[in-house]
Design a protein around this motif. Sequence first.
Motif, PDB file in Angstrom:
ATOM      1  N   VAL A 124       0.873  -1.162   0.000  1.00  0.00           N
ATOM      2  CA  VAL A 124       0.000   0.000   0.000  1.00  0.00           C
ATOM      3  C   VAL A 124       0.915   1.219   0.000  1.00  0.00           C
ATOM      4  O   VAL A 124       1.573   1.498   1.004  1.00  0.00           O
ATOM      5  N   GLY A 125       0.983   1.906  -1.134  1.00  0.00           N
ATOM      6  CA  GLY A 125       1.896   3.029  -1.290  1.00  0.00           C
ATOM      7  C   GLY A 125       1.758   4.056  -0.181  1.00  0.00           C
ATOM      8  O   GLY A 125       0.669   4.360   0.270  1.00  0.00           O
ATOM      9  N   SER A 126       2.870   4.552   0.300  1.00  0.00           N
ATOM     10  CA  SER A 126       2.943   5.565   1.366  1.00  0.00           C
ATOM     11  C   SER A 126       2.356   5.070   2.692  1.00  0.00           C
ATOM     12  O   SER A 126       2.054   5.871   3.572  1.00  0.00           O
ATOM     13  N   PHE A 127       2.165   3.753   2.815  1.00  0.00           N
ATOM     14  CA  PHE A 127       1.637   3.225   4.078  1.00  0.00           C
ATOM     15  C   PHE A 127       2.472   2.063   4.585  1.00  0.00           C
ATOM     16  O   PHE A 127       3.000   2.099   5.674  1.00  0.00           O
ATOM     17  N   GLY A 128       2.584   0.987   3.781  1.00  0.00           N
ATOM     18  CA  GLY A 128       3.355  -0.155   4.230  1.00  0.00           C
ATOM     19  C   GLY A 128       3.210  -1.345   3.320  1.00  0.00           C
ATOM     20  O   GLY A 128       2.421  -1.351   2.390  1.00  0.00           O
ATOM     21  N   THR A 129       4.004  -2.370   3.629  1.00  0.00           N
ATOM     22  CA  THR A 129       3.993  -3.628   2.904  1.00  0.00           C
ATOM     23  C   THR A 129       3.637  -4.725   3.890  1.00  0.00           C
ATOM     24  O   THR A 129       4.173  -4.767   5.000  1.00  0.00           O
ATOM     25  N   PHE A 130       2.747  -5.605   3.492  1.00  0.00           N
ATOM     26  CA  PHE A 130       2.314  -6.695   4.362  1.00  0.00           C
ATOM     27  C   PHE A 130       2.602  -8.025   3.690  1.00  0.00           C
ATOM     28  O   PHE A 130       2.430  -8.161   2.486  1.00  0.00           O
ATOM     29  N   LYS A 131       3.039  -8.982   4.483  1.00  0.00           N
ATOM     30  CA  LYS A 131       3.296 -10.322   3.967  1.00  0.00           C
ATOM     31  C   LYS A 131       2.959 -11.322   5.054  1.00  0.00           C
ATOM     32  O   LYS A 131       2.823 -10.971   6.226  1.00  0.00           O
ATOM     33  N   ARG A 132       2.827 -12.573   4.644  1.00  0.00           N
ATOM     34  CA  ARG A 132       2.477 -13.628   5.596  1.00  0.00           C
ATOM     35  C   ARG A 132       3.692 -13.939   6.459  1.00  0.00           C
ATOM     36  O   ARG A 132       4.800 -14.045   5.970  1.00  0.00           O
ATOM     37  N   THR A 172       2.132  -9.217   9.255  1.00  0.00           N
ATOM     38  CA  THR A 172       3.396  -8.711   9.742  1.00  0.00           C
ATOM     39  C   THR A 172       3.971  -7.735   8.733  1.00  0.00           C
ATOM     40  O   THR A 172       4.352  -8.139   7.644  1.00  0.00           O
ATOM     41  N   PRO A 173       4.023  -6.445   9.061  1.00  0.00           N
ATOM     42  CA  PRO A 173       4.632  -5.494   8.139  1.00  0.00           C
ATOM     43  C   PRO A 173       6.094  -5.845   7.901  1.00  0.00           C
ATOM     44  O   PRO A 173       6.757  -6.371   8.784  1.00  0.00           O
ATOM     45  N   SER A 174       6.598  -5.553   6.705  1.00  0.00           N
ATOM     46  CA  SER A 174       7.996  -5.820   6.402  1.00  0.00           C
ATOM     47  C   SER A 174       8.911  -5.065   7.340  1.00  0.00           C
ATOM     48  O   SER A 174       9.959  -5.549   7.731  1.00  0.00           O
ATOM     49  N   SER A 175       8.536  -3.855   7.692  1.00  0.00           N
ATOM     50  CA  SER A 175       9.302  -3.105   8.670  1.00  0.00           C
ATOM     51  C   SER A 175       8.337  -2.562   9.698  1.00  0.00           C
ATOM     52  O   SER A 175       7.213  -2.189   9.384  1.00  0.00           O
ATOM     53  N   THR A 176       8.760  -2.562  10.948  1.00  0.00           N
ATOM     54  CA  THR A 176       7.898  -2.063  12.006  1.00  0.00           C
ATOM     55  C   THR A 176       8.482  -0.777  12.559  1.00  0.00           C
ATOM     56  O   THR A 176       9.675  -0.530  12.466  1.00  0.00           O
ATOM     57  N   MET A 177       7.622   0.026  13.137  1.00  0.00           N
ATOM     58  CA  MET A 177       8.073   1.256  13.765  1.00  0.00           C
ATOM     59  C   MET A 177       8.296   0.951  15.242  1.00  0.00           C
ATOM     60  O   MET A 177       7.352   0.685  15.970  1.00  0.00           O
ATOM     61  N   ASP A 178       9.542   0.942  15.662  1.00  0.00           N
ATOM     62  CA  ASP A 178       9.925   0.621  17.030  1.00  0.00           C
ATOM     63  C   ASP A 178       9.443  -0.761  17.459  1.00  0.00           C
ATOM     64  O   ASP A 178       9.253  -1.023  18.630  1.00  0.00           O
ATOM     65  N   GLY A 179       9.171  -1.650  16.500  1.00  0.00           N
ATOM     66  CA  GLY A 179       8.733  -2.997  16.821  1.00  0.00           C
ATOM     67  C   GLY A 179       7.351  -3.059  17.451  1.00  0.00           C
ATOM     68  O   GLY A 179       6.962  -4.069  17.978  1.00  0.00           O
ATOM     69  N   LYS A 180       6.570  -1.976  17.402  1.00  0.00           N
ATOM     70  CA  LYS A 180       5.299  -1.934  18.106  1.00  0.00           C
ATOM     71  C   LYS A 180       4.088  -2.008  17.169  1.00  0.00           C
ATOM     72  O   LYS A 180       2.977  -2.026  17.626  1.00  0.00           O
ATOM     73  N   LEU A 181       4.308  -2.044  15.866  1.00  0.00           N
ATOM     74  CA  LEU A 181       3.195  -2.011  14.935  1.00  0.00           C
ATOM     75  C   LEU A 181       2.287  -3.230  15.079  1.00  0.00           C
ATOM     76  O   LEU A 181       1.095  -3.135  14.936  1.00  0.00           O
ATOM     77  N   ASN A 182       2.864  -4.381  15.415  1.00  0.00           N
ATOM     78  CA  ASN A 182       2.074  -5.605  15.544  1.00  0.00           C
ATOM     79  C   ASN A 182       1.883  -6.034  16.989  1.00  0.00           C
ATOM     80  O   ASN A 182       1.627  -7.186  17.264  1.00  0.00           O
ATOM     81  N   GLY A 183       2.015  -5.189  17.902  1.00  0.00           N
ATOM     82  CA  GLY A 183       1.725  -5.693  19.222  1.00  0.00           C
ATOM     83  C   GLY A 183       2.332  -4.970  20.311  1.00  0.00           C
ATOM     84  O   GLY A 183       2.112  -5.090  21.414  1.00  0.00           O
TER      85      GLY A 183
END
Length: 85
Positions: free
Chosen positions: A44-52, A74-85
């Motif tokens: 999703v441009g300007s937002f993030g990349t998601f993969k299994r 799980t986003p390919s890159s997380t912001m401070d590791g907090k994006l998924n939890g």
Amino acid sequence: MTHLELVAHVAEREQLDEKDVRRVLDAAFEAIVDRVAEDDKVVVGSFGTFKRGLKRRGPKQAKDSPRKGKLVLTPSSTMDGKLNG
């Protein structure tokens, strides 16, 4: 920001009915989940990349986790590791 807060924010910003915004956002999120479940990568441009993938947990957390091994977005890159939890 929670799902309800996002709906309210978009509805107010775009002067739309919250019910309509909720339907559109839910459909978008469901489409992402469906494609990721099929092992596709969603960008999703300007937002993030998601993969299994599996949520990464430390040994202590994994031992007590009832969701260990469950499919998550799980986003390919997380912001401070907090994006998924």
